[in-house]
Design a protein around this motif. Structure first.
Motif, PDB file in Angstrom:
ATOM      1  N   THR A 254      -1.582  28.802 -54.513  1.00  0.00           N
ATOM      2  CA  THR A 254      -2.194  27.798 -53.541  1.00  0.00           C
ATOM      3  C   THR A 254      -2.851  28.569 -52.284  1.00  0.00           C
ATOM      4  N   SER A 255      -3.611  28.457 -51.739  1.00  0.00           N
ATOM      5  CA  SER A 255      -4.741  29.410 -50.935  1.00  0.00           C
ATOM      6  C   SER A 255      -5.137  28.153 -49.688  1.00  0.00           C
ATOM      7  N   THR A 256      -5.494  28.759 -48.271  1.00  0.00           N
ATOM      8  CA  THR A 256      -5.925  27.631 -47.437  1.00  0.00           C
ATOM      9  C   THR A 256      -8.223  28.243 -47.417  1.00  0.00           C
ATOM     10  N   TRP A 257      -7.998  27.196 -46.241  1.00  0.00           N
ATOM     11  CA  TRP A 257      -9.887  27.839 -46.413  1.00  0.00           C
ATOM     12  C   TRP A 257     -10.134  27.386 -44.694  1.00  0.00           C
ATOM     13  N   THR A 258     -10.709  27.577 -43.667  1.00  0.00           N
ATOM     14  CA  THR A 258     -11.175  27.172 -42.456  1.00  0.00           C
ATOM     15  C   THR A 258     -12.651  27.192 -41.825  1.00  0.00           C
ATOM     16  N   GLY A 259     -13.306  26.240 -41.563  1.00  0.00           N
ATOM     17  CA  GLY A 259     -14.298  26.591 -41.223  1.00  0.00           C
ATOM     18  C   GLY A 259     -14.940  25.574 -40.809  1.00  0.00           C
ATOM     19  N   ASN A 260     -15.943  24.733 -40.445  1.00  0.00           N
ATOM     20  CA  ASN A 260     -16.684  24.011 -40.668  1.00  0.00           C
ATOM     21  C   ASN A 260     -18.147  23.165 -41.768  1.00  0.00           C
ATOM     22  N   ILE A 261     -17.354  21.825 -42.389  1.00  0.00           N
ATOM     23  CA  ILE A 261     -19.008  21.389 -43.312  1.00  0.00           C
ATOM     24  C   ILE A 261     -19.012  20.065 -42.247  1.00  0.00           C
ATOM     25  N   ALA A 262     -19.842  19.292 -41.901  1.00  0.00           N
ATOM     26  CA  ALA A 262     -20.718  18.360 -41.891  1.00  0.00           C
ATOM     27  C   ALA A 262     -20.732  17.610 -42.503  1.00  0.00           C
ATOM     28  N   SER A 263     -21.060  16.546 -42.003  1.00  0.00           N
ATOM     29  CA  SER A 263     -20.994  15.175 -42.603  1.00  0.00           C
ATOM     30  C   SER A 263     -22.133  15.458 -43.868  1.00  0.00           C
ATOM     31  N   MET A 264     -22.187  14.853 -44.987  1.00  0.00           N
ATOM     32  CA  MET A 264     -22.775  14.744 -45.992  1.00  0.00           C
ATOM     33  C   MET A 264     -23.306  16.454 -46.739  1.00  0.00           C
ATOM     34  N   SER A 265     -22.874  17.338 -45.820  1.00  0.00           N
ATOM     35  CA  SER A 265     -23.273  18.729 -46.621  1.00  0.00           C
ATOM     36  C   SER A 265     -21.850  19.342 -46.862  1.00  0.00           C
ATOM     37  N   THR A 266     -22.709  20.900 -48.186  1.00  0.00           N
ATOM     38  CA  THR A 266     -21.495  20.937 -49.115  1.00  0.00           C
ATOM     39  C   THR A 266     -21.760  22.235 -48.868  1.00  0.00           C
ATOM     40  N   GLU A 267     -20.783  22.880 -48.838  1.00  0.00           N
ATOM     41  CA  GLU A 267     -20.262  24.860 -48.547  1.00  0.00           C
ATOM     42  C   GLU A 267     -19.023  25.400 -49.602  1.00  0.00           C
ATOM     43  N   GLU A 268     -20.025  26.391 -50.242  1.00  0.00           N
ATOM     44  CA  GLU A 268     -19.594  27.676 -51.779  1.00  0.00           C
ATOM     45  C   GLU A 268     -18.037  28.076 -50.780  1.00  0.00           C
ATOM     46  N   ILE A 269     -16.723  27.837 -51.546  1.00  0.00           N
ATOM     47  CA  ILE A 269     -15.278  28.156 -51.027  1.00  0.00           C
ATOM     48  C   ILE A 269     -15.262  29.361 -52.105  1.00  0.00           C
ATOM     49  N   ASP A 270     -14.889  30.910 -52.039  1.00  0.00           N
ATOM     50  CA  ASP A 270     -14.463  31.821 -52.307  1.00  0.00           C
ATOM     51  C   ASP A 270     -12.768  32.125 -52.981  1.00  0.00           C
ATOM     52  N   LEU A 271     -12.297  31.531 -54.163  1.00  0.00           N
ATOM     53  CA  LEU A 271     -11.010  32.046 -54.709  1.00  0.00           C
ATOM     54  C   LEU A 271     -10.556  32.948 -54.692  1.00  0.00           C
ATOM     55  N   PRO A 272      -8.998  33.239 -53.808  1.00  0.00           N
ATOM     56  CA  PRO A 272      -8.961  34.951 -53.872  1.00  0.00           C
ATOM     57  C   PRO A 272      -9.244  36.016 -54.775  1.00  0.00           C
ATOM     58  N   THR A 273      -9.607  36.984 -55.083  1.00  0.00           N
ATOM     59  CA  THR A 273     -10.109  37.508 -56.494  1.00  0.00           C
ATOM     60  C   THR A 273      -8.459  36.896 -57.140  1.00  0.00           C
ATOM     61  N   PHE A 274      -8.749  37.733 -59.175  1.00  0.00           N
ATOM     62  CA  PHE A 274      -7.657  37.492 -59.290  1.00  0.00           C
ATOM     63  C   PHE A 274      -7.743  38.478 -60.861  1.00  0.00           C
ATOM     64  N   ASP A 275      -6.231  38.481 -61.215  1.00  0.00           N
ATOM     65  CA  ASP A 275      -7.069  39.249 -62.370  1.00  0.00           C
ATOM     66  C   ASP A 275      -7.279  38.208 -63.850  1.00  0.00           C
ATOM     67  N   ILE A 276      -7.624  39.040 -64.945  1.00  0.00           N
ATOM     68  CA  ILE A 276      -8.426  38.240 -65.767  1.00  0.00           C
ATOM     69  C   ILE A 276      -8.136  39.332 -66.803  1.00  0.00           C
ATOM     70  N   ASN A 277      -8.286  38.651 -68.141  1.00  0.00           N
ATOM     71  CA  ASN A 277      -8.277  39.661 -69.871  1.00  0.00           C
ATOM     72  C   ASN A 277     -10.009  39.621 -69.657  1.00  0.00           C
TER      73      ASN A 277
END
Length: 572
Positions: free
Chosen positions: A326-349
């Motif tokens: 689980t993670s959280t994000w704070t910022g400001n996305i205006a109505s009808m706008s789009t934001e790119e939200i980065d996931l925390p870096t994670f381990d992969i195979n």
């Protein structure tokens, strides 16, 4: 003389009436050039159509206020779900002979048909944008989020005489972000989301019918206003339908001479009313920058604010190969706008597909029901060192193929292509020496400008990387679309002996345990398979068990206080 005077009086009255009507106008009264409407005929089973989508998008991006694109799914390459009742009649008047096909303002540029291949759209658009229009167009509208009622106002102002006696006003509903299958989608990577294609500008309905509403009065100085009300159903398209997602709809109005010759057109800006205060939607999930040689992965999702209030915080769950965090994000996305939200870096195979998903659970502290998004992430990382050989087998269209190898600082240290095409389907073998000057994480990128890789039916191309002794480090089958990326963890540079310290590895071949004898202080012993995957690691020891490894060849990486060295070992 009397007749002339009456004509002048009539003209003055017409002008005064027009002036009275234009006091509340949104349309320009100044003569202007044509805007462009590109109607692109396409289908999900058309392998060249994504290249057409890309070209049309580039034209629209170059002229954002003056070019509209309408994608019409019809014909043998189209899926029934995406067709409409209007597509066949529209296509039948173009004279098209293949797909993708397109018309630019339904204008005949040469010969007797309006059909143009995708390579002609840009020049035809420039031609039309420089041509005077006898009519100006403007439009606006509202869309009630609660009742789904659309109201559109269109104004026309005629600035020049025409040879026809009437025009036709058309209002189209298009839909973006329709996820589905598509042949050849790698030719347009901007619209690829995971393993699906993001269909854009898809025609769903013509509010004004097949050929538009007739406009009978088109004399210069005439102002025409038309108002349309339409309740958008839950699904759009006939005889087949898809869900009509309000926030993904766009609207285009254009004026024709009859069924052909579009005089001008415009995107209709629509204001949403009665929207919920808090409402968000995850548009897509995509891979971030993954150009390191570790097992760390990066991804992000796009969140669109569909509420009237700004989004200032969210909580979201994300899952990597079945493990949820689980993670959280704070910022400001205006109505009808789009934001790119980065996931925390994670381990992969490494060197295999990893399943990644995310779902927003709260928005501005309130529980939210938001559809989850998922993707597959693969990161190719292999261990190498010393003098290596890069083997590239190109297909018939070698002019589409290039490659680059970047050092750890991002500098290009080796590159090649494009090359001449073959006269018939086949392949050409090319080999290049790769001599890294330092250790670290190098990046290989192989590109295909057409977007179908180097093994798509015109020769079975592929590429490989070999160690100096001829053993294979990795192989790619050439079916990579527009780009393939591999990371190469270089353990020792070219021109340096593999054994950088006085080290003995014994026994070799071995069955149970590998021992290390060195005068330096051992910090770490790692064993990699020939695919570059780490299979064993021990810290601060001088022996390592290999009992659980399969028989075969491996690379042992020894890290001491003096540096690192690579040693080939054999498990028997």
């Amino acid at each position: 003389m009397k007749k002339t005077l009456l004509v002048l009086v009539a003209a003055m009255l017409t002008s005064m009436l027009a002036s009275a009507q234009i006091t509340d106008t949104i349309v320009s009264l100044t003569p202007s050039n044509r805007n462009v409407v590109i109607e692109e005929y396409t289908g999900i089973n058309c392998g060249y159509c994504p290249d057409g989508h890309r070209r049309a998008n580039e034209i629209m991006a170059a002229h954002p206020d003056r070019v509209c694109v309408i994608n019409i799914h019809e014909g043998g390459y189209a899926a029934n779900t995406y067709t409409t009742q209007f597509g066949t009649a529209l296509a039948n008047q173009t004279g098209l002979t293949g797909y993708p096909a397109g018309t630019v303002n339904r204008h005949v540029f040469a010969g007797s048909v309006t059909d143009l291949n995708r390579g002609q759209w840009a020049s035809a658009t420039n031609n039309m944008l420089g041509t005077a229009s006898p009519v100006n167009i403007a439009a606006d509208g509202t869309l009630d989020w609660t009742t789904r009622t659309l109201n559109i106002r269109v104004q026309l102002y005629y600035t020049a005489a025409q040879t026809v006696t009437s025009n036709a006003l058309n209002v189209a509903i298009l839909q973006d972000n329709v996820l589905g299958s598509q042949s050849g989608m790698s030719a347009n990577p901007d619209q690829v989301v995971g393993n699906q294609y993001n269909h854009m500008h898809m025609l769903r309905h013509l509010i004004t019918g097949q050929w538009g509403e007739t406009i009978s009065t088109i004399a210069p100085g005439t102002l025409v206003e038309k108002n349309y009300e339409y309740v958008i159903p839950e699904q759009l398209g006939s005889p087949n339908a898809i869900d009509a997602v309000l926030e993904d709809l766009q609207f285009v109005a254009f004026v024709c001479e009859g069924h052909q010759e579009i005089l001008t057109g415009i995107h209709v800006p629509v204001e949403y009313i009665n929207m919920p205060a808090i409402y968000g939607r995850m548009v897509a999930m995509k891979a971030g920058s993954n150009i390191t040689c570790d097992n760390q992965g990066n991804a992000y999702f796009e969140l669109k604010n569909l509420g009237s209030a700004p989004i200032t915080s969210i909580t979201y769950n994300y899952t990597v190969n079945g493990t949820q965090s689980t993670s959280t994000w704070t910022g400001n996305i205006a109505s009808m706008s789009t934001e790119e939200i980065d996931l925390p870096t994670f381990d992969i195979n490494l060197n295999t597909n990893n399943s990644i998903s995310a779902q927003v659970t709260t928005i501005n502290g309130e529980a939210a029901t938001v559809e989850a998004k998922n993707m597959t992430l693969k990161k190719n990382v292999y261990t190498g060192g010393g003098r290596m050989i890069f083997k590239l087998v190109t297909d018939r269209y070698a002019s589409e193929t290039t490659f680059k190898i970047f050092d750890p600082n991002g500098n290009v240290v080796l590159s090649g292509g494009p090359w001449a095409n073959l006269s018939a389907n086949g392949t050409t073998i090319r080999e290049f020496e790769f001599n890294p000057s330092t250790t670290g994480c190098y990046r290989l990128e192989v590109y295909d400008s057409y977007g179908d890789g180097i093994s798509a039916g015109t020769g079975n191309g592929y590429f490989q990387l070999f160690a100096e002794d001829g053993s294979q480090i990795f192989r790619d089958n050439g079916k990579f679309g527009s780009q393939a990326t591999y990371m190469i963890d270089v353990a020792y540079p070219a021109g340096v002996e593999e054994y950088t310290t006085e080290t003995v590895i014994y026994p070799n071949p071995a069955t149970d345990v590998i021992n290390v004898m060195t005068s330096d202080n051992v910090e770490r012993v790692e064993i990699y398979n020939m695919q570059g995957q780490l299979v064993k690691m021990e810290m601060n020891v001088e022996n390592i068990s290999i009992r659980d490894l399969s028989n075969g060849v491996y690379m042992l990486k020894l890290t001491t206080d003096k540096g690192s060295s690579m040693h080939k070992i054999v498990k028997k």
